[in-house]
Design an enzyme around this catalytic site. Structure first.
Site, PDB file in Angstrom:
ATOM      1  N   ASP A  93      50.987  47.505  32.138  1.00 37.41           N
ATOM      2  CA  ASP A  93      52.125  49.267  32.042  1.00 37.41           C
ATOM      3  C   ASP A  93      53.346  48.692  32.371  1.00 37.41           C
ATOM      4  O   ASP A  93      54.160  47.546  32.636  1.00 37.41           O
ATOM      5  CB  ASP A  93      51.406  49.490  32.607  1.00 37.41           C
ATOM      6  CG  ASP A  93      51.735  49.991  34.371  1.00 37.41           C
ATOM      7  OD1 ASP A  93      51.914  49.002  34.600  1.00 37.41           O
ATOM      8  OD2 ASP A  93      50.705  50.898  35.048  1.00 37.41           O
ATOM      9  N   CYS A 140      48.449  46.125  35.924  1.00 37.82           N
ATOM     10  CA  CYS A 140      49.787  46.939  36.324  1.00 37.82           C
ATOM     11  C   CYS A 140      50.308  46.833  37.655  1.00 37.82           C
ATOM     12  O   CYS A 140      50.045  46.192  38.275  1.00 37.82           O
ATOM     13  CB  CYS A 140      48.102  48.683  35.791  1.00 37.82           C
ATOM     14  SG  CYS A 140      46.755  48.369  37.047  1.00 37.82           S
ATOM     15  N   GLY A 141      50.071  47.922  38.323  1.00 42.91           N
ATOM     16  CA  GLY A 141      50.341  48.124  39.334  1.00 42.91           C
ATOM     17  C   GLY A 141      49.885  47.633  40.995  1.00 42.91           C
ATOM     18  O   GLY A 141      50.521  46.334  41.172  1.00 42.91           O
ATOM     19  N   THR A 142      48.500  48.186  40.561  1.00 42.26           N
ATOM     20  CA  THR A 142      47.688  47.237  41.451  1.00 42.26           C
ATOM     21  C   THR A 142      46.870  46.144  41.271  1.00 42.26           C
ATOM     22  O   THR A 142      45.870  45.442  41.591  1.00 42.26           O
ATOM     23  CB  THR A 142      46.679  48.597  42.299  1.00 42.26           C
ATOM     24  OG1 THR A 142      45.906  48.935  40.856  1.00 42.26           O
ATOM     25  CG2 THR A 142      47.540  49.017  42.700  1.00 42.26           C
ATOM     26  N   VAL A 201      44.321  47.867  39.269  1.00 45.62           N
ATOM     27  CA  VAL A 201      43.152  48.328  39.155  1.00 45.62           C
ATOM     28  C   VAL A 201      42.484  49.233  38.534  1.00 45.62           C
ATOM     29  O   VAL A 201      42.167  49.462  36.939  1.00 45.62           O
ATOM     30  CB  VAL A 201      42.920  48.702  40.683  1.00 45.62           C
ATOM     31  CG1 VAL A 201      41.711  49.986  40.477  1.00 45.62           C
ATOM     32  CG2 VAL A 201      42.464  48.191  41.923  1.00 45.62           C
ATOM     33  N   GLY A 202      44.087  49.809  38.113  1.00 45.21           N
ATOM     34  CA  GLY A 202      43.798  50.801  36.719  1.00 45.21           C
ATOM     35  C   GLY A 202      43.653  50.414  35.037  1.00 45.21           C
ATOM     36  O   GLY A 202      42.873  50.679  34.861  1.00 45.21           O
ATOM     37  N   HIS A 236      31.241  32.682  37.685  1.00 45.55           N
ATOM     38  CA  HIS A 236      30.272  32.906  37.756  1.00 45.55           C
ATOM     39  C   HIS A 236      30.285  33.812  36.959  1.00 45.55           C
ATOM     40  O   HIS A 236      29.342  34.323  35.943  1.00 45.55           O
ATOM     41  CB  HIS A 236      30.446  33.171  39.171  1.00 45.55           C
ATOM     42  CG  HIS A 236      29.650  32.670  40.711  1.00 45.55           C
ATOM     43  ND1 HIS A 236      29.358  32.790  41.637  1.00 45.55           N
ATOM     44  CD2 HIS A 236      30.216  31.356  40.089  1.00 45.55           C
ATOM     45  CE1 HIS A 236      29.267  31.601  42.447  1.00 45.55           C
ATOM     46  NE2 HIS A 236      29.396  30.791  41.380  1.00 45.55           N
ATOM     47  N   ARG A 244      21.904  30.528  36.058  1.00 39.40           N
ATOM     48  CA  ARG A 244      21.744  31.472  35.922  1.00 39.40           C
ATOM     49  C   ARG A 244      22.845  32.536  36.288  1.00 39.40           C
ATOM     50  O   ARG A 244      22.595  33.798  35.911  1.00 39.40           O
ATOM     51  CB  ARG A 244      21.247  31.159  37.807  1.00 39.40           C
ATOM     52  CG  ARG A 244      22.272  30.865  39.037  1.00 39.40           C
ATOM     53  CD  ARG A 244      22.329  31.014  40.276  1.00 39.40           C
ATOM     54  NE  ARG A 244      23.139  30.706  40.954  1.00 39.40           N
ATOM     55  CZ  ARG A 244      24.055  29.743  41.177  1.00 39.40           C
ATOM     56  NH1 ARG A 244      23.635  28.979  40.736  1.00 39.40           N
ATOM     57  NH2 ARG A 244      24.967  29.839  42.345  1.00 39.40           N
ATOM     58  N   HIS A 245      24.286  32.262  36.146  1.00 45.73           N
ATOM     59  CA  HIS A 245      24.806  32.762  36.279  1.00 45.73           C
ATOM     60  C   HIS A 245      24.966  33.618  34.079  1.00 45.73           C
ATOM     61  O   HIS A 245      25.468  35.485  34.102  1.00 45.73           O
ATOM     62  CB  HIS A 245      26.369  32.231  36.018  1.00 45.73           C
ATOM     63  CG  HIS A 245      26.724  31.939  37.618  1.00 45.73           C
ATOM     64  ND1 HIS A 245      26.127  32.448  38.760  1.00 45.73           N
ATOM     65  CD2 HIS A 245      27.113  30.673  38.100  1.00 45.73           C
ATOM     66  CE1 HIS A 245      26.306  31.682  39.365  1.00 45.73           C
ATOM     67  NE2 HIS A 245      26.747  30.762  39.590  1.00 45.73           N
ATOM     68  N   ARG A 298      22.537  36.648  33.912  1.00 46.26           N
ATOM     69  CA  ARG A 298      23.467  37.866  34.713  1.00 46.26           C
ATOM     70  C   ARG A 298      24.797  38.057  33.970  1.00 46.26           C
ATOM     71  O   ARG A 298      24.624  39.313  34.016  1.00 46.26           O
ATOM     72  CB  ARG A 298      23.570  37.288  36.337  1.00 46.26           C
ATOM     73  CG  ARG A 298      22.955  36.966  37.332  1.00 46.26           C
ATOM     74  CD  ARG A 298      23.626  36.118  38.526  1.00 46.26           C
ATOM     75  NE  ARG A 298      22.315  36.004  39.034  1.00 46.26           N
ATOM     76  CZ  ARG A 298      22.620  35.070  40.397  1.00 46.26           C
ATOM     77  NH1 ARG A 298      24.091  34.806  40.777  1.00 46.26           N
ATOM     78  NH2 ARG A 298      21.522  34.309  41.137  1.00 46.26           N
TER      79      ARG A 298
HETATM   80  C1  RB5 Z   1      51.718  52.934  37.482  1.00 46.25           C
HETATM   81  O1  RB5 Z   1      52.715  54.176  38.669  1.00 46.25           O
HETATM   82  C2  RB5 Z   1      50.580  53.043  38.465  1.00 46.25           C
HETATM   83  O2  RB5 Z   1      48.819  53.779  38.963  1.00 46.25           O
HETATM   84  C3  RB5 Z   1      49.511  51.982  37.548  1.00 46.25           C
HETATM   85  O3  RB5 Z   1      50.791  50.914  37.229  1.00 46.25           O
HETATM   86  C4  RB5 Z   1      48.582  51.224  38.316  1.00 46.25           C
HETATM   87  O4  RB5 Z   1      48.670  50.453  39.413  1.00 46.25           O
HETATM   88  C5  RB5 Z   1      46.972  52.207  38.193  1.00 46.25           C
HETATM   89  O5  RB5 Z   1      46.025  51.281  38.511  1.00 46.25           O
END
Ligand code: RB5
Length: 145
Positions: free
Chosen positions: A9, A66-68, A70-71, A99, A133-134, A137
């Site tokens: 992003d 992305c920033g983290t 995660v998203g 794994h 084994r992996h 899974r």
């Molecule tokens: C954008 O501000 C931020 O929410 C996105 O990059 C990300 O970190 C989401 O998980």
């Protein structure tokens, strides 16, 4: 050498382009996707688009930023056949291949430096899946999909 799809992003454009340059220097075919500037956009759309490209191009691998991380990893993992692993440090970059047979590495541009991300990508791309084994899974996940 695998074909590498890389997307981000708006938060990850600089990191994405640095990783892409690095991989091209190493001889990889790199397909750059997602945002190309700081205009705010959705990590969700870009994660899904990236995962679809990886899954439909057998043997390819993806990098999602992305920033983290995660998203974009949550979004990527909604695509059937995508296995995105969120990574901030070296041991996990290795283990998601060994794994989990991850086909996408996700990381956070707001949390780690560009040179660290390049190191993680190098580990990810040079580590094989261990199978055994992996494999069983991973197949449980495939069968659930
Ligand atoms: C954008 O501000 C931020 O929410 C996105 O990059 C990300 O970190 C989401 O998980």
């Amino acid at each position: 050498m695998e074909k590498i799809y890389i997307s981000s992003d708006h938060t990850g454009v600089e990191m994405k382009l640095a990783i892409a340059d690095h991989l091209k220097t190493k001889g990889y075919e790199v397909i750059i996707m997602g945002n190309s500037d700081a205009t705010a956009c959705s990590y969700a759309n870009n994660g899904i688009e990236l995962a679809e490209a990886v899954v439909s191009n057998k043997g390819s691998l993806g990098i999602a930023i992305c920033g983290t991380g995660v998203g974009i990893s949550i979004a990527a993992n909604k695509v059937k056949g995508a296995r995105a692993g969120l990574v901030y440090e070296t041991q996990t970059a290795e283990l998601i291949r060994q794994h989990n047979n991850a086909n996408i590495l996700a990381t956070g541009a707001r949390l780690i430096a560009v040179d660290k991300a390049i190191k993680l990508v190098d580990i990810f791309l040079s580590t094989p899946f261990e199978g055994g084994r992996h494999q069983e899974r991973v197949e449980v996940i495939d069968n659930y999909e």
